[in-house]
Design an enzyme around this catalytic site. Structure first.
Site, PDB file in Angstrom:
ATOM      1  N   ARG A 156      -7.652   1.005   1.975  1.00 57.58           N
ATOM      2  CA  ARG A 156      -7.986  -0.383   2.309  1.00 57.58           C
ATOM      3  C   ARG A 156      -6.753  -1.281   2.380  1.00 57.58           C
ATOM      4  NH1 ARG A 156     -12.155   1.641  -0.766  1.00 57.58           N
ATOM      5  NH2 ARG A 156     -14.266   1.334   0.070  1.00 57.58           N
ATOM      6  N   ASP A 176      -1.189   9.901   5.599  1.00 53.20           N
ATOM      7  CA  ASP A 176      -2.190   9.978   4.538  1.00 53.20           C
ATOM      8  C   ASP A 176      -2.836  11.361   4.618  1.00 53.20           C
ATOM      9  OD1 ASP A 176      -4.522   9.805   2.916  1.00 53.20           O
ATOM     10  OD2 ASP A 176      -4.503   7.619   3.128  1.00 53.20           O
ATOM     11  N   ARG A 244       2.347   1.207  -6.987  1.00 54.54           N
ATOM     12  CA  ARG A 244       2.452   1.570  -8.394  1.00 54.54           C
ATOM     13  C   ARG A 244       3.898   1.923  -8.721  1.00 54.54           C
ATOM     14  NH1 ARG A 244      -1.561  -0.535  -9.268  1.00 54.54           N
ATOM     15  NH2 ARG A 244      -3.481   0.171 -10.244  1.00 54.54           N
ATOM     16  N   GLU A 273       8.058  -0.717 -15.840  1.00 58.46           N
ATOM     17  CA  GLU A 273       7.273  -1.931 -16.073  1.00 58.46           C
ATOM     18  C   GLU A 273       6.601  -1.875 -17.453  1.00 58.46           C
ATOM     19  OE1 GLU A 273       3.453  -3.894 -13.784  1.00 58.46           O
ATOM     20  OE2 GLU A 273       4.940  -2.840 -12.565  1.00 58.46           O
ATOM     21  N   HIS A 291       4.622  -7.948 -10.282  1.00 54.80           N
ATOM     22  CA  HIS A 291       3.300  -7.311 -10.159  1.00 54.80           C
ATOM     23  C   HIS A 291       2.221  -8.362  -9.911  1.00 54.80           C
ATOM     24  CE1 HIS A 291       0.874  -3.525 -11.451  1.00 54.80           C
ATOM     25  NE2 HIS A 291       0.307  -4.137 -10.429  1.00 54.80           N
ATOM     26  N   ALA A 294      -2.247  -8.869  -6.329  1.00 53.38           N
ATOM     27  CA  ALA A 294      -3.620  -9.377  -6.243  1.00 53.38           C
ATOM     28  C   ALA A 294      -3.758 -10.771  -6.838  1.00 53.38           C
ATOM     29  CB  ALA A 294      -4.570  -8.422  -6.962  1.00 53.38           C
TER      30      ALA A 294
END
Length: 316
Positions: A156, A176, A244, A273, A291, A294
């Site tokens: 997505r 992918d 990530r 992190e 980070h 979102a």
């Protein structure tokens, strides 16, 4: 029933849950105190983002827990299979943050090709004394239009990133191993839309032909981009990682930046992190964010509503 949103939840989610009769606690409980808090307060549902770890011991020792929710896509901080085997519901919000992460990728891309990350460091220090020198230093930018963006991981978020790239006139290729073909519809403000069809390329093909590469994969055991991949890249490539920490070999990245094969990198996540390495933090050719992929109001509102809707469906 009580829901603990240990890493926070948007007001939209709280409102929806409370309207359905749930009690929502937004106390941030330290990891080592989480088990006791869940048991003492008879918590039914635990909501987390990326900070809180939900491992086997917590699942085993919290018998009242019926649901674990992740506000976001990746669930590598949750022992998902184990929780489901124990009869718990495990949910996430795979679509809610896609656009926000994709836009951050392009914030790093646009900033990188015009040296904004470095200019914003140096203009406050030298703008009044070395204006002409800085102008010369940052005067060799590159346009994104017409360039090739290689996307590794075409879920997505990868597809949301592709839509922006296509919208500004970039060529898009992807790799992918789980998605051989894909069709993407790019909508416009007036209701028109254009559909593009793609086929997955090998990783070798992608890294050797892309002008810019962006990662959109879950946590991996091995590096997706390591020394071998960097050696295959075109000179002057730009790298973005908003997926990530640990999917990108940061030592190999710095080496590639130092030898000039990579012109810049944009990082939102880090191997070590929450304490990124000094070589990363101090590098003038790396654009950095903490980070926040979102972390937009729109995404957090969507996440809260999506979590609430799933909780109400599953637990009511």
């Amino acid at each position: 029933m009580k829901i603990l949103a240990n890493d926070g939840i948007a007001q939209s989610g709280i409102k929806a849950l409370e309207s359905a009769g749930f009690e929502v606690l937004t106390t941030t409980v330290a990891q080592e105190q989480l088990q006791n808090f869940i048991n003492e307060n008879e918590i039914t549902g635990l909501l987390v983002r990326s900070a809180t770890q939900v491992r086997k011991d917590l699942i085993d020792n919290c018998p009242n827990l019926r649901l674990i929710g992740r506000g976001g896509v990746g669930m590598d901080n949750i022992d998902v299979e184990y929780a489901e085997k124990k009869g718990l519901f495990v949910i996430n919000t795979p679509e809610a943050s896609s656009s926000s992460v994709a836009e951050l990728v392009f914030a790093h891309l646009f900033g990188g090709v015009r040296y904004l990350h470095d200019a914003n460091r140096n203009m406050p220090l030298e703008g009044d004394s070395n204006f002409k020198k800085l102008k010369k230093s940052y005067g060799s930018g590159t346009e994104l239009r017409g360039k090739t963006l290689g996307i590794i991981g075409f879920g997505r978020i990868g597809q949301a990133t592709a839509k922006i790239a296509l919208g500004i006139g970039m060529k898009v290729i992807y790799h992918d191993p789980y998605l051989e073909k894909a069709s993407i519809e790019v909508p416009f403000f007036d209701g028109q839309a254009v559909t593009f069809n793609f086929e997955s390329q090998t990783k070798k093909e992608l890294v050797s032909t892309s002008d810019f590469i962006t990662l959109h994969v879950p946590a991996q055991k091995n590096y997706v981009l390591g020394k071998e991949e960097f050696e295959l890249m075109k000179p002057g490539v730009g790298i973005i990682n908003a997926a990530r920490g640990g999917v990108l070999d940061e030592v190999a990245l710095v080496d590639a930046l130092e030898n000039g094969n990579v012109i810049f990198a944009g990082l939102d996540v880090y191997e070590s992190e929450p304490k990124p390495e000094i070589r990363i933090l101090m590098h003038p050719n790396i654009s950095m964010t903490p980070h926040i992929g979102a972390a937009t109001g729109e995404a957090q509102s969507r996440i809260g509503i999506e979590l609430a809707e799933q909780i109400i469906t599953l637990l009511k």
